[in-house]
Design a protein around this motif. Structure first.
Motif, PDB file in Angstrom:
ATOM      1  N   MET A   1       0.736  -1.278  -0.014  1.00  0.00           N
ATOM      2  CA  MET A   1      -0.107  -0.037   0.187  1.00  0.00           C
ATOM      3  C   MET A   1       0.865   1.196  -0.021  1.00  0.00           C
ATOM      4  O   MET A   1       1.659   1.429   0.869  1.00  0.00           O
ATOM      5  N   LYS A   2       0.720   2.050  -0.955  1.00  0.00           N
ATOM      6  CA  LYS A   2       1.129   3.557  -0.998  1.00  0.00           C
ATOM      7  C   LYS A   2       0.667   4.528  -0.004  1.00  0.00           C
ATOM      8  O   LYS A   2      -0.572   4.776  -0.426  1.00  0.00           O
ATOM      9  N   VAL A   3       1.357   4.882   0.647  1.00  0.00           N
ATOM     10  CA  VAL A   3       0.607   5.954   1.772  1.00  0.00           C
ATOM     11  C   VAL A   3       1.264   7.311   1.596  1.00  0.00           C
ATOM     12  O   VAL A   3       2.615   7.684   1.481  1.00  0.00           O
ATOM     13  N   LEU A   4       0.344   8.309   1.556  1.00  0.00           N
ATOM     14  CA  LEU A   4       0.606   9.743   1.499  1.00  0.00           C
ATOM     15  C   LEU A   4       0.025  10.349   2.830  1.00  0.00           C
ATOM     16  O   LEU A   4      -1.074   9.897   3.335  1.00  0.00           O
ATOM     17  N   VAL A   5       0.732  11.023   3.746  1.00  0.00           N
ATOM     18  CA  VAL A   5       0.545  11.624   4.965  1.00  0.00           C
ATOM     19  C   VAL A   5       0.081  13.191   4.446  1.00  0.00           C
ATOM     20  O   VAL A   5       0.909  14.116   4.331  1.00  0.00           O
ATOM     21  N   ASN A   6      -1.068  13.402   4.799  1.00  0.00           N
ATOM     22  CA  ASN A   6      -1.644  14.854   4.954  1.00  0.00           C
ATOM     23  C   ASN A   6      -1.699  15.556   6.168  1.00  0.00           C
ATOM     24  O   ASN A   6      -1.929  15.028   7.287  1.00  0.00           O
ATOM     25  N   GLY A   7      -0.781  16.667   6.167  1.00  0.00           N
ATOM     26  CA  GLY A   7      -0.686  17.315   7.481  1.00  0.00           C
ATOM     27  C   GLY A   7       0.503  16.812   7.963  1.00  0.00           C
ATOM     28  O   GLY A   7       0.868  16.414   9.312  1.00  0.00           O
ATOM     29  N   ALA A   8       1.499  16.544   7.317  1.00  0.00           N
ATOM     30  CA  ALA A   8       2.690  15.873   7.671  1.00  0.00           C
ATOM     31  C   ALA A   8       3.796  16.444   8.310  1.00  0.00           C
ATOM     32  O   ALA A   8       4.419  15.716   9.204  1.00  0.00           O
ATOM     33  N   ALA A   9       3.971  17.622   8.502  1.00  0.00           N
ATOM     34  CA  ALA A   9       4.599  18.511   9.440  1.00  0.00           C
ATOM     35  C   ALA A   9       4.031  18.859  10.943  1.00  0.00           C
ATOM     36  O   ALA A   9       4.889  19.107  11.780  1.00  0.00           O
ATOM     37  N   GLY A  10       2.916  18.240  11.089  1.00  0.00           N
ATOM     38  CA  GLY A  10       2.201  18.464  12.494  1.00  0.00           C
ATOM     39  C   GLY A  10       2.692  17.475  13.394  1.00  0.00           C
ATOM     40  O   GLY A  10       3.547  16.491  12.877  1.00  0.00           O
ATOM     41  N   LYS A  11       2.459  17.529  14.710  1.00  0.00           N
ATOM     42  CA  LYS A  11       3.051  16.714  15.504  1.00  0.00           C
ATOM     43  C   LYS A  11       2.479  15.241  15.287  1.00  0.00           C
ATOM     44  O   LYS A  11       3.328  14.056  15.610  1.00  0.00           O
ATOM     45  N   MET A  12       1.342  14.953  15.020  1.00  0.00           N
ATOM     46  CA  MET A  12       0.808  13.681  14.703  1.00  0.00           C
ATOM     47  C   MET A  12       1.504  13.129  13.330  1.00  0.00           C
ATOM     48  O   MET A  12       1.825  11.963  12.988  1.00  0.00           O
ATOM     49  N   GLY A  13       1.459  14.308  12.104  1.00  0.00           N
ATOM     50  CA  GLY A  13       1.955  13.709  11.107  1.00  0.00           C
ATOM     51  C   GLY A  13       3.347  13.278  10.922  1.00  0.00           C
ATOM     52  O   GLY A  13       3.714  12.303  10.216  1.00  0.00           O
ATOM     53  N   ARG A  14       4.128  13.909  11.616  1.00  0.00           N
ATOM     54  CA  ARG A  14       5.630  13.378  11.924  1.00  0.00           C
ATOM     55  C   ARG A  14       5.611  12.039  12.222  1.00  0.00           C
ATOM     56  O   ARG A  14       6.463  11.222  11.652  1.00  0.00           O
ATOM     57  N   GLU A  15       4.686  11.844  13.320  1.00  0.00           N
ATOM     58  CA  GLU A  15       5.052  10.223  14.104  1.00  0.00           C
ATOM     59  C   GLU A  15       4.243   9.165  12.843  1.00  0.00           C
ATOM     60  O   GLU A  15       4.880   8.129  12.646  1.00  0.00           O
ATOM     61  N   VAL A  16       3.455   9.649  12.051  1.00  0.00           N
ATOM     62  CA  VAL A  16       2.791   8.799  10.947  1.00  0.00           C
ATOM     63  C   VAL A  16       4.003   8.392   9.863  1.00  0.00           C
ATOM     64  O   VAL A  16       3.976   7.580   9.722  1.00  0.00           O
ATOM     65  N   LEU A  17       4.421   9.691   9.425  1.00  0.00           N
ATOM     66  CA  LEU A  17       5.435   9.485   8.495  1.00  0.00           C
ATOM     67  C   LEU A  17       6.642   8.405   8.994  1.00  0.00           C
ATOM     68  O   LEU A  17       6.895   7.446   8.170  1.00  0.00           O
ATOM     69  N   LYS A  18       6.941   8.369  10.138  1.00  0.00           N
ATOM     70  CA  LYS A  18       8.263   7.327  10.863  1.00  0.00           C
ATOM     71  C   LYS A  18       7.201   6.158  10.753  1.00  0.00           C
ATOM     72  O   LYS A  18       8.069   5.069  10.394  1.00  0.00           O
ATOM     73  N   ALA A  19       6.130   6.147  11.340  1.00  0.00           N
ATOM     74  CA  ALA A  19       5.581   4.781  11.362  1.00  0.00           C
ATOM     75  C   ALA A  19       5.328   4.157  10.175  1.00  0.00           C
ATOM     76  O   ALA A  19       5.665   2.787  10.058  1.00  0.00           O
ATOM     77  N   VAL A  20       4.962   4.689   9.161  1.00  0.00           N
ATOM     78  CA  VAL A  20       4.631   3.950   7.839  1.00  0.00           C
ATOM     79  C   VAL A  20       6.115   3.730   7.270  1.00  0.00           C
ATOM     80  O   VAL A  20       6.187   2.473   6.656  1.00  0.00           O
ATOM     81  N   HIS A  21       7.113   4.751   7.248  1.00  0.00           N
ATOM     82  CA  HIS A  21       8.278   4.409   6.782  1.00  0.00           C
ATOM     83  C   HIS A  21       8.785   2.953   7.343  1.00  0.00           C
ATOM     84  O   HIS A  21       9.613   2.443   6.655  1.00  0.00           O
ATOM     85  N   ASN A  22       8.578   3.041   8.737  1.00  0.00           N
ATOM     86  CA  ASN A  22       9.316   1.825   9.285  1.00  0.00           C
ATOM     87  C   ASN A  22       8.284   0.355   9.242  1.00  0.00           C
ATOM     88  O   ASN A  22       8.905  -0.736   9.485  1.00  0.00           O
ATOM     89  N   ASP A  23       7.469   0.428   8.670  1.00  0.00           N
ATOM     90  CA  ASP A  23       6.397  -0.602   8.275  1.00  0.00           C
ATOM     91  C   ASP A  23       6.807  -1.376   7.019  1.00  0.00           C
ATOM     92  O   ASP A  23       6.952  -0.813   5.957  1.00  0.00           O
ATOM     93  N   THR A  24       7.197  -2.847   7.212  1.00  0.00           N
ATOM     94  CA  THR A  24       7.526  -3.350   5.739  1.00  0.00           C
ATOM     95  C   THR A  24       6.353  -3.603   4.674  1.00  0.00           C
ATOM     96  O   THR A  24       6.649  -3.868   3.701  1.00  0.00           O
ATOM     97  N   GLU A  25       5.220  -3.440   5.298  1.00  0.00           N
ATOM     98  CA  GLU A  25       4.061  -3.839   4.239  1.00  0.00           C
ATOM     99  C   GLU A  25       3.566  -2.304   3.649  1.00  0.00           C
ATOM    100  O   GLU A  25       2.634  -2.480   2.785  1.00  0.00           O
ATOM    101  N   LEU A  26       4.203  -1.371   4.074  1.00  0.00           N
ATOM    102  CA  LEU A  26       3.650   0.027   3.642  1.00  0.00           C
ATOM    103  C   LEU A  26       4.709   0.672   3.063  1.00  0.00           C
ATOM    104  O   LEU A  26       5.812   0.527   3.380  1.00  0.00           O
ATOM    105  N   THR A  27       4.347   1.537   2.037  1.00  0.00           N
ATOM    106  CA  THR A  27       5.264   2.523   1.491  1.00  0.00           C
ATOM    107  C   THR A  27       5.063   3.846   1.405  1.00  0.00           C
ATOM    108  O   THR A  27       3.986   4.198   0.918  1.00  0.00           O
ATOM    109  N   LEU A  28       5.961   4.719   2.152  1.00  0.00           N
ATOM    110  CA  LEU A  28       5.871   6.186   2.307  1.00  0.00           C
ATOM    111  C   LEU A  28       6.059   6.749   0.731  1.00  0.00           C
ATOM    112  O   LEU A  28       7.115   6.728   0.360  1.00  0.00           O
ATOM    113  N   VAL A  29       5.105   7.533   0.511  1.00  0.00           N
ATOM    114  CA  VAL A  29       5.233   8.057  -0.976  1.00  0.00           C
ATOM    115  C   VAL A  29       5.345   9.646  -0.815  1.00  0.00           C
ATOM    116  O   VAL A  29       5.639  10.287  -1.865  1.00  0.00           O
TER     117      VAL A  29
END
Length: 264
Positions: A1-29
């Motif tokens: 699954m290719k994942v885009l994060v909206n609100g990426a620079a916010g406090k929650m957005g930053r954590e989502v970026l890292k969580a998606v990037h670190n998961d082997t089944e998801l691709t941060l785009v």
């Protein structure tokens, strides 16, 4: 699954970026943030450059990276229009932003079904908080007298929290199904608002102070006893397993789903 994060620079957005990037089944785009277009997402993750871009506009990002799912942690002022755009493009949407009304959720459900795109709106992505809500609903028929205290940081947009409102609704539904009612409350307020706010038959009290993240107590009163369920999110990391789970499962749940508990 290719994942885009909206609100990426916010406090929650930053954590989502890292969580998606670190998961082997998801691709941060990529990510979206109007103030940081053109930057690499690594600037908000504390990593080496990833050759993965922050876009200033949502539609620009969609056209550039063609995500399968978008995780949205933006603001209540723009979430409804954002969600309509994303679903119309046939993209699954995981929403952690508060502020959508029931009528808006129904409209998004129709849009999603028409474009074969699914949507999850979750007041809380913490698995522990979801378990708290499910347990509270199971206890409600046996302890119909119940109040909720929710405690959050003082920069939270809304009060009461979406978690508290959903907890109250689940409790009320369980009480109605079991045909039980709370005892009469004979207290009279000497100061308006002292007894909190009502969601149907459940009173909610909201605390907003620096130092808190997200916390909730559900207090049941019984015959010479009380029963308390409490959940504490100690940091925003506690929400990430639920966000990752939602990204992986959203393709299997048609239309709009309200509450992460339906994915468990």
């Amino acid at each position: 699954m290719k994942v885009l994060v909206n609100g990426a620079a916010g406090k929650m957005g930053r954590e989502v970026l890292k969580a998606v990037h670190n998961d082997t089944e998801l691709t941060l785009v990529g990510g979206v943030d109007p103030s940081h277009g053109g930057k690499d997402v690594s600037e908000f993750m504390g990593t080496s450059p990833l050759d993965c871009k922050i876009y200033s506009q949502l539609e620009e990002a969609i056209e550039a990276v063609h995500p399968d799912v978008i995780v949205d942690f933006t603001t209540p002022a723009i979430i409804f229009e954002n969600a309509k755009l994303m679903l119309t493009k046939g993209i699954h949407v995981v929403i952690g932003t508060t502020g959508l009304t029931e009528a808006q959720r129904q409209e998004l459900d129709s849009i999603g079904r028409a474009h074969y795109a699914n949507c999850l709106v979750a007041p809380n992505f913490s698995l522990g908080a979801v378990m708290m809500m499910k347990t509270a609903a199971e206890l409600a028929p046996y302890f119909p007298d119940v109040e909720i205290i929710e405690l959050h940081h003082n920069h939270k947009y809304d009060a009461p929290s979406g978690t508290a409102v959903l907890t109250a609704k689940l409790i009320n539904d369980a009480k109605q199904k079991a045909n039980v009612k709370a005892a009469e409350d004979l207290t009279r307020e000497s100061l308006p608002g002292a007894r909190g706010a009502k969601v149907d038959d459940v009173t909610i009290h909201s605390v907003r102070l620096p130092g808190y993240v997200a916390h909730q107590e559900v207090i049941f009163g019984g015959y010479d006893e009380t029963l308390v369920i409490r959940h504490d999110s100690l940091s925003r990391l506690s929400f990430m397993p639920g966000v990752v789970l939602a990204c992986k499962k959203i393709k299997d749940f048609a239309g709009l789903t309200y509450g992460l508990e339906h994915y468990l």
